[in-house]
Design a protein around this motif. Structure first.
Motif, PDB file in Angstrom:
ATOM      1  N   TYR A  57       9.288   0.699  -5.598  1.00 13.03           N
ATOM      2  CA  TYR A  57       8.337   1.636  -6.199  1.00 13.03           C
ATOM      3  C   TYR A  57       7.335   0.878  -7.076  1.00 13.03           C
ATOM      4  CZ  TYR A  57       6.589   5.016  -9.579  1.00 13.03           C
ATOM      5  OH  TYR A  57       5.769   5.755 -10.394  1.00 13.03           O
ATOM      6  N   ALA A  58       6.050   1.163  -6.898  1.00 11.21           N
ATOM      7  CA  ALA A  58       5.004   0.509  -7.696  1.00 11.21           C
ATOM      8  C   ALA A  58       4.915   1.190  -9.056  1.00 11.21           C
ATOM      9  CB  ALA A  58       3.666   0.574  -6.962  1.00 11.21           C
ATOM     10  N   VAL A  59       5.437   0.501 -10.063  1.00 12.92           N
ATOM     11  CA  VAL A  59       5.623   1.092 -11.388  1.00 12.92           C
ATOM     12  C   VAL A  59       4.317   1.588 -12.001  1.00 12.92           C
ATOM     13  CG1 VAL A  59       6.373   0.555 -13.756  1.00 12.92           C
ATOM     14  CG2 VAL A  59       7.714  -0.260 -11.802  1.00 12.92           C
ATOM     15  N   PHE A  78      11.515  -2.325  -7.426  1.00  8.83           N
ATOM     16  CA  PHE A  78      10.310  -2.040  -8.192  1.00  8.83           C
ATOM     17  C   PHE A  78       9.267  -3.128  -7.966  1.00  8.83           C
ATOM     18  CE2 PHE A  78      13.792   0.105 -10.279  1.00  8.83           C
ATOM     19  CZ  PHE A  78      13.266   1.376 -10.486  1.00  8.83           C
ATOM     20  N   ASP A  79       8.016  -2.687  -7.857  1.00  8.82           N
ATOM     21  CA  ASP A  79       6.880  -3.599  -7.832  1.00  8.82           C
ATOM     22  C   ASP A  79       6.223  -3.511  -9.200  1.00  8.82           C
ATOM     23  OD1 ASP A  79       4.559  -5.140  -6.786  1.00  8.82           O
ATOM     24  OD2 ASP A  79       3.524  -3.224  -7.001  1.00  8.82           O
ATOM     25  N   ILE A  80       6.174  -4.646  -9.907  1.00 11.72           N
ATOM     26  CA  ILE A  80       5.591  -4.642 -11.253  1.00 11.72           C
ATOM     27  C   ILE A  80       4.337  -5.504 -11.284  1.00 11.72           C
ATOM     28  CG2 ILE A  80       7.827  -4.255 -12.372  1.00 11.72           C
ATOM     29  CD1 ILE A  80       7.738  -7.300 -13.110  1.00 11.72           C
ATOM     30  N   ILE A 148       3.577 -15.539  -0.942  1.00 14.94           N
ATOM     31  CA  ILE A 148       2.151 -15.654  -1.237  1.00 14.94           C
ATOM     32  C   ILE A 148       1.473 -14.377  -0.765  1.00 14.94           C
ATOM     33  CG2 ILE A 148       0.028 -16.873  -0.599  1.00 14.94           C
ATOM     34  CD1 ILE A 148       1.613 -19.471  -0.923  1.00 14.94           C
ATOM     35  N   ARG A 149       0.711 -13.784  -1.701  1.00  8.94           N
ATOM     36  CA  ARG A 149      -0.037 -12.590  -1.310  1.00  8.94           C
ATOM     37  C   ARG A 149      -1.319 -13.050  -0.653  1.00  8.94           C
ATOM     38  NH1 ARG A 149      -2.105  -7.609  -5.123  1.00  8.94           N
ATOM     39  NH2 ARG A 149      -3.678  -6.799  -3.703  1.00  8.94           N
ATOM     40  N   VAL A 150      -1.441 -12.735   0.609  1.00  5.42           N
ATOM     41  CA  VAL A 150      -2.655 -13.105   1.327  1.00  5.42           C
ATOM     42  C   VAL A 150      -3.578 -11.901   1.400  1.00  5.42           C
ATOM     43  CG1 VAL A 150      -1.489 -14.884   2.685  1.00  5.42           C
ATOM     44  CG2 VAL A 150      -1.702 -12.581   3.615  1.00  5.42           C
ATOM     45  N   CYS A 198       1.123  -8.739   1.202  1.00  6.10           N
ATOM     46  CA  CYS A 198      -0.258  -8.286   1.080  1.00  6.10           C
ATOM     47  C   CYS A 198      -0.235  -6.899   0.455  1.00  6.10           C
ATOM     48  CB  CYS A 198      -0.987  -8.261   2.433  1.00  6.10           C
ATOM     49  SG  CYS A 198      -0.529  -6.878   3.504  1.00  6.10           S
ATOM     50  N   HIS A 199      -1.378  -6.454   0.026  1.00  3.90           N
ATOM     51  CA  HIS A 199      -1.553  -5.070  -0.437  1.00  3.90           C
ATOM     52  C   HIS A 199      -3.025  -4.789  -0.245  1.00  3.90           C
ATOM     53  CE1 HIS A 199      -1.445  -1.398  -2.752  1.00  3.90           C
ATOM     54  NE2 HIS A 199      -2.384  -1.864  -3.549  1.00  3.90           N
ATOM     55  N   ILE A 200      -3.351  -3.863   0.645  1.00  6.92           N
ATOM     56  CA  ILE A 200      -4.745  -3.776   1.088  1.00  6.92           C
ATOM     57  C   ILE A 200      -5.533  -2.675   0.407  1.00  6.92           C
ATOM     58  CG2 ILE A 200      -4.341  -4.867   3.316  1.00  6.92           C
ATOM     59  CD1 ILE A 200      -4.241  -2.056   4.561  1.00  6.92           C
ATOM     60  N   SER A 202      -5.464   1.405  -1.825  1.00  8.48           N
ATOM     61  CA  SER A 202      -4.747   2.607  -2.213  1.00  8.48           C
ATOM     62  C   SER A 202      -5.396   3.840  -1.581  1.00  8.48           C
ATOM     63  CB  SER A 202      -4.778   2.715  -3.740  1.00  8.48           C
ATOM     64  OG  SER A 202      -3.757   3.551  -4.205  1.00  8.48           O
ATOM     65  N   GLN A 203      -4.616   4.915  -1.524  1.00  9.46           N
ATOM     66  CA  GLN A 203      -5.103   6.180  -0.946  1.00  9.46           C
ATOM     67  C   GLN A 203      -5.662   5.953   0.460  1.00  9.46           C
ATOM     68  OE1 GLN A 203      -4.344   9.022  -1.624  1.00  9.46           O
ATOM     69  NE2 GLN A 203      -5.775  10.366  -0.635  1.00  9.46           N
ATOM     70  N   ILE A 204      -4.901   5.222   1.268  1.00 11.80           N
ATOM     71  CA  ILE A 204      -5.268   4.965   2.657  1.00 11.80           C
ATOM     72  C   ILE A 204      -4.644   6.071   3.503  1.00 11.80           C
ATOM     73  CG2 ILE A 204      -5.038   3.331   4.585  1.00 11.80           C
ATOM     74  CD1 ILE A 204      -4.822   1.140   2.347  1.00 11.80           C
ATOM     75  N   GLY A 237       3.081  -4.265   0.940  1.00 14.79           N
ATOM     76  CA  GLY A 237       2.411  -3.596  -0.177  1.00 14.79           C
ATOM     77  C   GLY A 237       2.567  -2.094  -0.146  1.00 14.79           C
ATOM     78  N   GLY A 238       1.706  -1.425  -0.896  1.00 21.76           N
ATOM     79  CA  GLY A 238       1.747   0.040  -0.955  1.00 21.76           C
ATOM     80  C   GLY A 238       0.489   0.599  -0.340  1.00 21.76           C
ATOM     81  N   GLY A 239       0.044   1.731  -0.854  1.00 22.79           N
ATOM     82  CA  GLY A 239      -1.276   2.212  -0.469  1.00 22.79           C
ATOM     83  C   GLY A 239      -1.329   3.446   0.393  1.00 22.79           C
ATOM     84  N   LEU A 240      -0.162   3.948   0.837  1.00 25.40           N
ATOM     85  CA  LEU A 240      -0.218   5.158   1.651  1.00 25.40           C
ATOM     86  C   LEU A 240      -0.778   6.315   0.809  1.00 25.40           C
ATOM     87  CD1 LEU A 240       0.441   6.398   4.410  1.00 25.40           C
ATOM     88  CD2 LEU A 240       2.694   7.002   3.520  1.00 25.40           C
ATOM     89  N   GLY A 241      -1.709   7.058   1.392  1.00 24.60           N
ATOM     90  CA  GLY A 241      -2.406   8.113   0.659  1.00 24.60           C
ATOM     91  C   GLY A 241      -1.604   9.395   0.548  1.00 24.60           C
ATOM     92  N   PRO A 276       5.383   1.478  -2.274  1.00 20.85           N
ATOM     93  CA  PRO A 276       4.645   2.730  -2.464  1.00 20.85           C
ATOM     94  C   PRO A 276       4.653   3.167  -3.928  1.00 20.85           C
ATOM     95  CG  PRO A 276       6.810   3.187  -1.524  1.00 20.85           C
ATOM     96  CD  PRO A 276       6.702   1.687  -1.643  1.00 20.85           C
ATOM     97  N   GLY A 277       3.522   3.624  -4.413  1.00 24.58           N
ATOM     98  CA  GLY A 277       3.436   4.171  -5.768  1.00 24.58           C
ATOM     99  C   GLY A 277       2.970   5.609  -5.695  1.00 24.58           C
ATOM    100  N   ARG A 278       1.685   5.779  -5.385  1.00 20.43           N
ATOM    101  CA  ARG A 278       1.072   7.095  -5.316  1.00 20.43           C
ATOM    102  C   ARG A 278       1.850   8.066  -4.423  1.00 20.43           C
ATOM    103  NH1 ARG A 278      -4.424   7.977  -6.011  1.00 20.43           N
ATOM    104  NH2 ARG A 278      -4.786   5.759  -5.691  1.00 20.43           N
ATOM    105  N   SER A 279       2.309   7.564  -3.261  1.00 17.59           N
ATOM    106  CA  SER A 279       2.935   8.466  -2.298  1.00 17.59           C
ATOM    107  C   SER A 279       4.339   8.889  -2.739  1.00 17.59           C
ATOM    108  CB  SER A 279       2.984   7.803  -0.918  1.00 17.59           C
ATOM    109  OG  SER A 279       3.515   6.500  -1.021  1.00 17.59           O
TER     110      SER A 279
HETATM  111  C1  LIG Z   1      -1.079  -0.600  -6.943  1.00 20.66           C
HETATM  112  C2  LIG Z   1      -0.208  -1.419  -6.084  1.00 20.66           C
HETATM  113  C3  LIG Z   1       0.732  -0.802  -5.257  1.00 20.66           C
HETATM  114  C4  LIG Z   1       0.876   0.692  -5.137  1.00 20.66           C
HETATM  115  O1  LIG Z   1      -0.230   1.285  -4.541  1.00 20.66           O
HETATM  116  P1  LIG Z   1      -0.179   2.854  -4.183  1.00 20.66           P
HETATM  117  O2  LIG Z   1      -1.514   3.103  -3.602  1.00 20.66           O
HETATM  118  O3  LIG Z   1       0.042   3.571  -5.470  1.00 20.66           O
HETATM  119  O4  LIG Z   1       0.933   3.041  -3.230  1.00 20.66           O
HETATM  120  C5  LIG Z   1       1.560  -1.610  -4.514  1.00 20.66           C
HETATM  121  N1  LIG Z   1       1.464  -2.963  -4.565  1.00 20.66           N
HETATM  122  C6  LIG Z   1       0.564  -3.584  -5.350  1.00 20.66           C
HETATM  123  C7  LIG Z   1       0.514  -5.062  -5.357  1.00 20.66           C
HETATM  124  C8  LIG Z   1      -0.306  -2.847  -6.132  1.00 20.66           C
HETATM  125  O5  LIG Z   1      -1.199  -3.467  -6.897  1.00 20.66           O
END
Ligand SMILES: *Cc1c(COP(=O)(O)O)cnc(C)c1O
Length: 418
Positions: A57-59, A78-80, A148-150, A198-200, A202-204, A237-241, A276-279
């Motif tokens: 979970y993205a804190v 947790f993702d911090i 490594i985050r690419v 990677c993390h591309i 948010s709200q995708i 990563g996260g980012g699901l809308g 995932p955070g938002r989702s």
């Molecule tokens: C913000 C972030 C997330 C979470 O993104 P959501 O769109 O909230 O799911 C995940 N990973 C990283 C590295 C972030 O910066």
């Protein structure tokens, strides 16, 4: 909304009337549904089936201790992105081995603390950071687990909502520089290379950007394996809308299936980490606010409410849409158009524009889908104490953060001596 439904004229969170919560704790306040949070997390986790995985979970989406604790109890990772988030996770009993540490600007003390407690992985975003992680680990006579985050440079033309995965972004290491960064890491004595990340953005709300990014990551993994650098996990990563208005984001199941399929298609069965955070929390929260005044100007009507951009900044910052609903439906049913605005001295202090509502002074409104990037982005601007937070669990509710008092608001400040 699911866990926020009307029972008769009254909006409820699970079995608790929002009118009752507002009467008890006042407004503005955030109200979360435990069942919604847990259901959202479980959907991601269950979608993996037997496939090896970790849901971190993205804190930063919502860091209230009660929420982190509920997720820790479910076994979440947790993702911090800061030392402060690390402390929160540790305080609620989160397992450090299931923590991944992201962010472009980790300070030495944050890296040291994370190594001290034994976090699972650093998602490193530059070679300069890689060097600092290595030297800090050396001073502690340990080896730092790193991915490594690419930056996969996913095409913005076809996927316009992506903010962090483009080559102009500050995030990650460019794909074409990644091999060199991995070679550097592999030579370091106090770094142990575990994964790619990677993390591309948010709200995708489509699968294609995730699929493209994964494919690019896996091509890198192939190159790494040829170079003799084996990879043990892939963090996508996260980012699901979520649905704020009329978006149709893929479900957790569709999203996870696409990831597993992408893996299999290229002949891999590497463990997958998602962040995932938002989702997880977005749909699980509403903000309650009371109408202070109805104000009519020659050209507009305003519902002036007691929550402002300091309490919920998304509309002002991102021009974000949040549904705004009356907590109790009135019998008159005569609606008009209002701009729902807060008390803050900024023209940007608008929660919703041109909303069709039947409201009067004293009415309660619920601003929907504010569980993510809501309270965490609140501030004391205009010296407004930050709002209370409440967690509903079935027919019970719990204050999980008290409304900030005037003393608390001023506690950290001091005046000069006479
Ligand atoms: C913000 C972030 C997330 C979470 O993104 P959501 O769109 O909230 O799911 C995940 N990973 C990283 C590295 C972030 O910066």
């Amino acid at each position: 909304m699911g866990h926020f439904d009307r029972r008769g004229p009254e909006l409820h969170a699970e079995q608790v009337s929002l009118t009752r919560i507002a009467a008890d704790v006042g407004t503005p306040c955030y109200v979360y549904s435990r069942a919604a949070i847990e259901e959202n997390w479980r959907q991601f986790n269950a979608a993996f089936g037997d496939y090896p995985h970790r849901v971190c979970y993205a804190v930063k989406a919502n860091s209230n201790l009660a929420i982190l604790n509920l997720l820790a109890r479910l076994g979440s990772g947790f993702d911090i992105v800061s030392g402060g988030e690390l402390e929160r996770v540790l305080r609620v009993g989160g397992d450090p081995r299931n923590i991944v540490f992201s962010g472009v600007g980790k300070s030495e003390w944050e890296i040291r603390r994370a190594l001290d407690v034994g976090i699972g992985c650093f998602d490193v975003e530059s070679t300069a950071e890689l060097r600092l992680v290595n030297s800090t680990a050396a001073s502690l006579d340990t080896a730092a687990p790193v991915a490594i985050r690419v930056n996969p440079d996913v095409d913005a033309d076809t996927h316009p909502y992506i903010a962090t995965g483009l080559n102009q972004a500050k995030f990650g290491i460019a794909l074409e520089q990644a091999l060199d960064a991995y070679r550097l890491a592999a030579e370091m004595r106090h770094v142990s290379v575990l994964g790619v990340a990677c993390h591309i953005g948010s709200q995708i709300t489509e699968l294609a950007p995730f699929e493209d990014a994964l494919e690019r990551l896996l091509r890198l993994v192939e190159d790494l394996e040829e170079t003799g650098i084996p990879i043990e996990h892939v963090d996508v990563g996260g980012g699901l809308g979520v649905r704020y208005r009329d978006e149709q984001p893929p479900s957790a199941r569709e999203y996870v299936s696409a990831l597993i399929e992408g893996m299999c298609k290229r002949g891999f069965d590497l463990p997958i980490t998602i962040e995932p955070g938002r989702s997880i929390v977005g749909s699980a929260g509403v903000m309650l606010t009371r109408v202070e005044y109805v104000k009519r100007t020659p050209v507009k009507q305003f519902a002036v409410v007691d929550a402002g951009m300091n309490d919920l900044i998304r509309p002002a910052l991102y021009a974000a849409w949040h549904d705004i609903l009356p907590v109790a439906l009135s019998a008159t049913g005569s609606t008009q158009r209002y701009d729902v605005v807060g008390p803050v001295c900024e023209t940007a202090d608008v929660l919703g524009q041109d909303r069709v509502l039947d409201v009067a002074q004293g009415d309660l409104l619920a601003v929907c889908t504010v569980g993510a990037y809501g309270w965490v982005l609140s501030s004391n601007y205009n010296s407004r104490p930050r709002p209370a937070e409440v967690m509903v669990d079935g027919d019970q509710f719990y204050l999980i953060r008290n409304r900030e008092t005037m003393d608390e608001m001023c506690a950290a400040e001091s005046i000069l001596p006479e």
